[in-house]
Every structure is written in structure tokens, then in C-alpha cells.
Design an enzyme around this catalytic site. Sequence first.
Site, PDB file in Angstrom:
ATOM      1  N   ALA A 123       0.801  -1.216   0.000  1.00 33.12           N
ATOM      2  CA  ALA A 123       0.000   0.000   0.000  1.00 33.12           C
ATOM      3  C   ALA A 123       0.837   1.270   0.000  1.00 33.12           C
ATOM      4  O   ALA A 123       0.309   2.369   0.118  1.00 33.12           O
ATOM      5  CB  ALA A 123      -0.911  -0.020   1.221  1.00 33.12           C
ATOM      6  N   ASN A 179       2.763  -3.980   7.992  1.00 33.69           N
ATOM      7  CA  ASN A 179       3.306  -4.355   6.678  1.00 33.69           C
ATOM      8  C   ASN A 179       3.959  -3.171   5.962  1.00 33.69           C
ATOM      9  O   ASN A 179       5.026  -3.316   5.379  1.00 33.69           O
ATOM     10  CB  ASN A 179       2.218  -4.981   5.817  1.00 33.69           C
ATOM     11  CG  ASN A 179       1.765  -6.304   6.395  1.00 33.69           C
ATOM     12  OD1 ASN A 179       2.563  -7.203   6.595  1.00 33.69           O
ATOM     13  ND2 ASN A 179       0.487  -6.415   6.714  1.00 33.69           N
ATOM     14  N   HIS A 209      -0.333   7.349   2.814  1.00 35.69           N
ATOM     15  CA  HIS A 209       1.024   7.102   3.301  1.00 35.69           C
ATOM     16  C   HIS A 209       1.959   8.061   2.578  1.00 35.69           C
ATOM     17  O   HIS A 209       1.961   8.108   1.342  1.00 35.69           O
ATOM     18  CB  HIS A 209       1.481   5.670   2.987  1.00 35.69           C
ATOM     19  CG  HIS A 209       0.632   4.624   3.633  1.00 35.69           C
ATOM     20  ND1 HIS A 209       0.607   4.414   4.999  1.00 35.69           N
ATOM     21  CD2 HIS A 209      -0.228   3.732   3.103  1.00 35.69           C
ATOM     22  CE1 HIS A 209      -0.232   3.425   5.263  1.00 35.69           C
ATOM     23  NE2 HIS A 209      -0.753   3.002   4.138  1.00 35.69           N
TER      24      HIS A 209
HETATM   25  N1  LIG Z   1       2.188  -5.835   2.293  1.00 43.06           N
HETATM   26  C1  LIG Z   1       1.103  -5.051   2.396  1.00 43.06           C
HETATM   27  O1  LIG Z   1       1.107  -3.865   2.076  1.00 43.06           O
HETATM   28  C2  LIG Z   1      -0.170  -5.645   2.907  1.00 43.06           C
HETATM   29  C3  LIG Z   1      -1.385  -4.948   2.774  1.00 43.06           C
HETATM   30  C4  LIG Z   1      -2.553  -5.549   3.230  1.00 43.06           C
HETATM   31  C5  LIG Z   1      -2.504  -6.796   3.859  1.00 43.06           C
HETATM   32  N2  LIG Z   1      -1.304  -7.422   3.999  1.00 43.06           N
HETATM   33  C6  LIG Z   1      -1.209  -8.744   4.652  1.00 43.06           C
HETATM   34  O2  LIG Z   1      -1.569  -9.735   3.703  1.00 43.06           O
HETATM   35  C7  LIG Z   1      -2.220 -10.827   4.377  1.00 43.06           C
HETATM   36  C8  LIG Z   1      -3.558 -11.117   3.702  1.00 43.06           C
HETATM   37  O3  LIG Z   1      -4.389  -9.976   3.766  1.00 43.06           O
HETATM   38  P1  LIG Z   1      -5.956 -10.061   3.356  1.00 43.06           P
HETATM   39  O4  LIG Z   1      -6.505  -8.679   3.417  1.00 43.06           O
HETATM   40  O5  LIG Z   1      -6.103 -10.862   2.128  1.00 43.06           O
HETATM   41  O6  LIG Z   1      -6.519 -10.895   4.615  1.00 43.06           O
HETATM   42  P2  LIG Z   1      -7.861 -11.795   4.710  1.00 43.06           P
HETATM   43  O7  LIG Z   1      -8.151 -11.878   6.159  1.00 43.06           O
HETATM   44  O8  LIG Z   1      -8.905 -11.278   3.782  1.00 43.06           O
HETATM   45  O9  LIG Z   1      -7.379 -13.246   4.177  1.00 43.06           O
HETATM   46  C9  LIG Z   1      -6.452 -14.079   4.836  1.00 43.06           C
HETATM   47  C10 LIG Z   1      -6.787 -15.538   4.519  1.00 43.06           C
HETATM   48  O10 LIG Z   1      -5.691 -16.371   4.951  1.00 43.06           O
HETATM   49  C11 LIG Z   1      -6.215 -17.505   5.650  1.00 43.06           C
HETATM   50  N3  LIG Z   1      -5.187 -17.936   6.617  1.00 43.06           N
HETATM   51  C12 LIG Z   1      -4.839 -17.357   7.785  1.00 43.06           C
HETATM   52  N4  LIG Z   1      -3.843 -18.034   8.375  1.00 43.06           N
HETATM   53  C13 LIG Z   1      -3.554 -19.059   7.557  1.00 43.06           C
HETATM   54  C14 LIG Z   1      -2.603 -20.125   7.614  1.00 43.06           C
HETATM   55  N5  LIG Z   1      -1.766 -20.267   8.642  1.00 43.06           N
HETATM   56  N6  LIG Z   1      -2.561 -21.014   6.597  1.00 43.06           N
HETATM   57  C15 LIG Z   1      -3.422 -20.907   5.538  1.00 43.06           C
HETATM   58  N7  LIG Z   1      -4.342 -19.925   5.437  1.00 43.06           N
HETATM   59  C16 LIG Z   1      -4.405 -19.014   6.428  1.00 43.06           C
HETATM   60  C17 LIG Z   1      -7.507 -17.032   6.304  1.00 43.06           C
HETATM   61  O11 LIG Z   1      -8.393 -18.107   6.559  1.00 43.06           O
HETATM   62  C18 LIG Z   1      -8.038 -16.065   5.234  1.00 43.06           C
HETATM   63  O12 LIG Z   1      -8.892 -16.728   4.315  1.00 43.06           O
HETATM   64  C19 LIG Z   1      -2.353 -10.422   5.857  1.00 43.06           C
HETATM   65  O13 LIG Z   1      -1.293 -10.992   6.618  1.00 43.06           O
HETATM   66  C20 LIG Z   1      -2.184  -8.904   5.809  1.00 43.06           C
HETATM   67  O14 LIG Z   1      -1.615  -8.394   7.015  1.00 43.06           O
HETATM   68  C21 LIG Z   1      -0.152  -6.879   3.520  1.00 43.06           C
END
Ligand SMILES: NC(=O)c1ccc[n+]([C@@H]2O[C@H](COP(=O)([O-])OP(=O)(O)OC[C@H]3O[C@@H](n4cnc5c(N)ncnc54)[C@H](O)[C@@H]3O)[C@@H](O)[C@H]2O)c1
Length: 258
Positions: A123, A179, A209
Site C-alpha cells: 500500500a 506491513n 502514506h
Molecule cells: N504488504 C502489504 O502492504 C499488505 C497490505 C494488506 C494486507 N497485507 C497482509 O496480507 C495478508 C492477507 O491480507 P488479506 O486482506 O487478504 O486478509 P484476509 O483476512 O482477507 O485473508 C487471509 C486468509 O488467509 C487464511 N489464513 C490465515 N492463516 C492461515 C494459515 N496459517 N494457513 C493458511 N491460510 C491461512 C484465512 O483463513 C483467510 O482466508 C495479511 O497478513 C495482511 O496483514 C499486507
Amino acid sequence: MDSYVLGIIGCGAIGSDVARAADAMEDISTIYLYDIKPEKAEELSWHLTKSKVADFDTWLPHVDIVFEAASHEAVKQYAEKVIRAGKDLIIMSIGGLLDEELRQRLEDRARETRSKIYLPSGAVCGIDGLKAARTAEVDEVTLVTTKSPASLDKKLDRRTIIFEGSAGEAVKALPKNVNVAACLALAGIGFERTRVKVVADPVVKHNSHKVLAHGKFGRLRAEVENLPNPHNPSSSYLASLSAVATLRRAMEPIQIGA
Ligand SMILES: NC(=O)c1ccc[n+]([C@@H]2O[C@H](COP(=O)([O-])OP(=O)(O)OC[C@H]3O[C@@H](n4cnc5c(N)ncnc54)[C@H](O)[C@@H]3O)[C@@H](O)[C@H]2O)c1
């Protein structure tokens, strides 16, 4: 290589966006889906034409690239297995790499297996400039994140600084910001020297940001105002778009940007 096989860990908002985009990519022949909640993988699979739902250990030997969009725990659980198997890995849950020992271990293994680990800029913007800049001396990097009070679980009627400190302190104090702060710290001058300011502002509707840096290269200022992900209002749409762009980069012969 004629075509790539992709494995996705985590079929939530970002994993689903990437799966849908990958389904339309000619370079990808098969998409394996895994989620700790099997119904999430099954439901996503209904919307795709070239996906298969299976356990991570079952599909790992058959994929070329693994895309993680699950949780920090999942990074600890799966990343080393992926790298040991000689596959490339895209990590969205960058906060999972706060553990320096794990980071170093992944880096060492990846050198042995020649795997690549991609951390999408997510982001935030300005990562390319910062990566180039750090080749010489960078004196200061500051991230200013501005959010509505509601998205920080606060009720405020005026602009208020919620947090000011190092990126290392920020990721502990504000896990929701982890993140972006972690990506910036890893791209630039590290968790201790990167400064983070988080502001709650009732005037703003959406997250923004701003990255400010200066050093031998000159001065950098990059700002992004993010609209929410249509599938998950608590996540920025740009995070998903950057994930798709990174997947493309992992397969493309021409690499653009520092
Ligand atoms: N890098 C970035 O800028 C950024 C931005 C947004 C989100 N993220 C990260 O990306 C990840 C996903 O975000 P999202 O919005 O899609 O979240 P979300 O909650 O919509 O989806 C996460 C999915 O992963 C599954 N999950 C959780 N733990 C698991 C495991 N150990 N093994 C298998 N599946 C598992 C959950 O059941 C869920 O379906 C999060 O960790 C979030 O913090 C990063």
C-alpha cells in the site's frame, strides 16, 4: 519454461484478487489453492477456470511460484519449506519477517536453492527510489500515515498524532500498520533508523502514506491516497494491485524499477 504453476496460501481478499488475475494470465497454467479454512479455497475455486484445491504439502512439489496472503504465522509456518523446495515466494505478510533470525535463514537458504523472495511494495509508494538511494548514504526516512479516527478505533474531532517513533516500535505498537512500516524499513535503512508517524485526522476519508527521505541522492517525497479494496474495506486496493504486479514481475524477462 512454457508456463508457470502458481500456489496460493490464503484465499482472503488479496489471495482472491491475485487468483482472479492469475486465472486470466496466459503464462499461468494451473493455480493451486490452500486456506486454513478449506471452504474459503473451495469457494474461490468456483470462480476460477484453472484452479485446484489441495493441501500445501501436496501441491508444493508441483508449483513454480508460491504466493502467500495469509498471516504472519503462515510465513513462519511455510516460507522455509517453500525456499528449501527451490520455489520462488511472494510474501504479503511482511510483518512475519520482523524475526531477524527467520529472515536471515530464509535469505541463506534462498542463496543455496537460488529461489527468489519477493516483498511487494503493497500500500506504499516510493520503494523503488529508496532502494536506489540506499546504495549511497541515506540520512533519514520518515513514513507519515494518516487515517480516519474510526479506522484507528478512535473518536476524535481534531487532527491528532497517535504515534511517533521508530519503525521497530511502530510495528509493535500498531500491528495494523506493520506491513507498510516493515516494507519501508527493509527497503531502506532498517527498523531502528526509519521514523514513523501515525496521524488520526477526521478530515480524511481514506488512508494515506507519505514517504520522506533525504541523503546523498537528494530528497524524496512520495505520497499515496488509497481507496479501499472492493472485497475488503479494511485493506487498501493498491496492496492487491501491487501483489498482482509482483506476480507478473516474477515471470517477466524485463524487470523495471530499482
Ligand atoms: N504488504 C502489504 O502492504 C499488505 C497490505 C494488506 C494486507 N497485507 C497482509 O496480507 C495478508 C492477507 O491480507 P488479506 O486482506 O487478504 O486478509 P484476509 O483476512 O482477507 O485473508 C487471509 C486468509 O488467509 C487464511 N489464513 C490465515 N492463516 C492461515 C494459515 N496459517 N494457513 C493458511 N491460510 C491461512 C484465512 O483463513 C483467510 O482466508 C495479511 O497478513 C495482511 O496483514 C499486507
